[in-house]
Enzyme design. Structure first.
Site, short mmCIF file in Angstrom:
data_model
loop_
_atom_site.label_atom_id
_atom_site.label_comp_id
_atom_site.label_asym_id
_atom_site.label_seq_id
_atom_site.Cartn_x
_atom_site.Cartn_y
_atom_site.Cartn_z
N ALA A 8 -21.11 50.31 25.72
CA ALA A 8 -21.43 50.02 24.32
C ALA A 8 -20.29 50.52 23.44
O ALA A 8 -19.97 51.70 23.45
CB ALA A 8 -22.73 50.70 23.90
N CYS A 9 -19.68 49.60 22.70
CA CYS A 9 -18.61 49.99 21.77
C CYS A 9 -19.18 50.05 20.35
O CYS A 9 -20.34 49.69 20.11
CB CYS A 9 -17.43 49.03 21.85
SG CYS A 9 -17.75 47.37 21.21
N THR A 10 -18.36 50.47 19.41
CA THR A 10 -18.85 50.65 18.04
C THR A 10 -19.29 49.37 17.39
O THR A 10 -20.27 49.34 16.65
CB THR A 10 -17.79 51.34 17.15
OG1 THR A 10 -16.57 50.60 17.26
CG2 THR A 10 -17.56 52.77 17.58
N GLY A 12 -20.02 46.57 19.21
CA GLY A 12 -20.96 45.93 20.12
C GLY A 12 -20.58 44.52 20.53
O GLY A 12 -21.42 43.75 20.96
N THR A 16 -17.23 45.97 24.49
CA THR A 16 -18.40 46.12 25.37
C THR A 16 -18.28 45.19 26.57
O THR A 16 -18.43 45.61 27.72
CB THR A 16 -19.70 45.82 24.58
OG1 THR A 16 -19.84 46.79 23.53
CG2 THR A 16 -20.92 45.88 25.49
#
Length: 105
Positions: A8-10, A12, A16
């Site tokens: 999960a990245c900032t 999304g 990701t």
């Protein structure tokens, strides 16, 4: 080894899914199986089952944000890294996991 991962990245979106593909590729190259759950802007995809988690040797948390359901991994060996590590150095991450896992056996 049997691996599971949550990515999960900032935002999304891009990182990701790039991290997911890099982890899958690096794991396969090293002879491991992996299932990767994504937690992005459209929610949870490819959700890990209880059986997936139970059978996993290691849980990889490649996340830049707070993810949901982390209590599922209590008692499991876990490696937490930012998504950019999975994107830029997935092979080295898998090697590091192998080294640390083999030391404990």
């Amino acid at each position: 080894m049997k691996l599971v991962a949550v990515v999960a990245c900032t935002s999304g979106i891009a990182h990701t899914y790039i991290a997911k593909e890099k982890l899958i590729s690096a794991s396969k190259k090293r002879g491991h199986t992996i299932k990767v759950e994504t937690q992005g802007t459209i929610g949870i995809e490819n959700e890990l089952t209880r059986e997936d988690i139970k059978n996993a040797d290691i849980v990889i948390m490649a996340t830049d944000i707070q993810t949901t359901g982390n209590d599922r991994f209590n008692g499991k060996k876990t490696m937490k890294v930012p998504t950019n590590v999975a994107v830029k150095a997935a092979g080295q991450l898998i090697e590091k996991i192998e080294d640390e896992f083999n030391k404990e056996d």
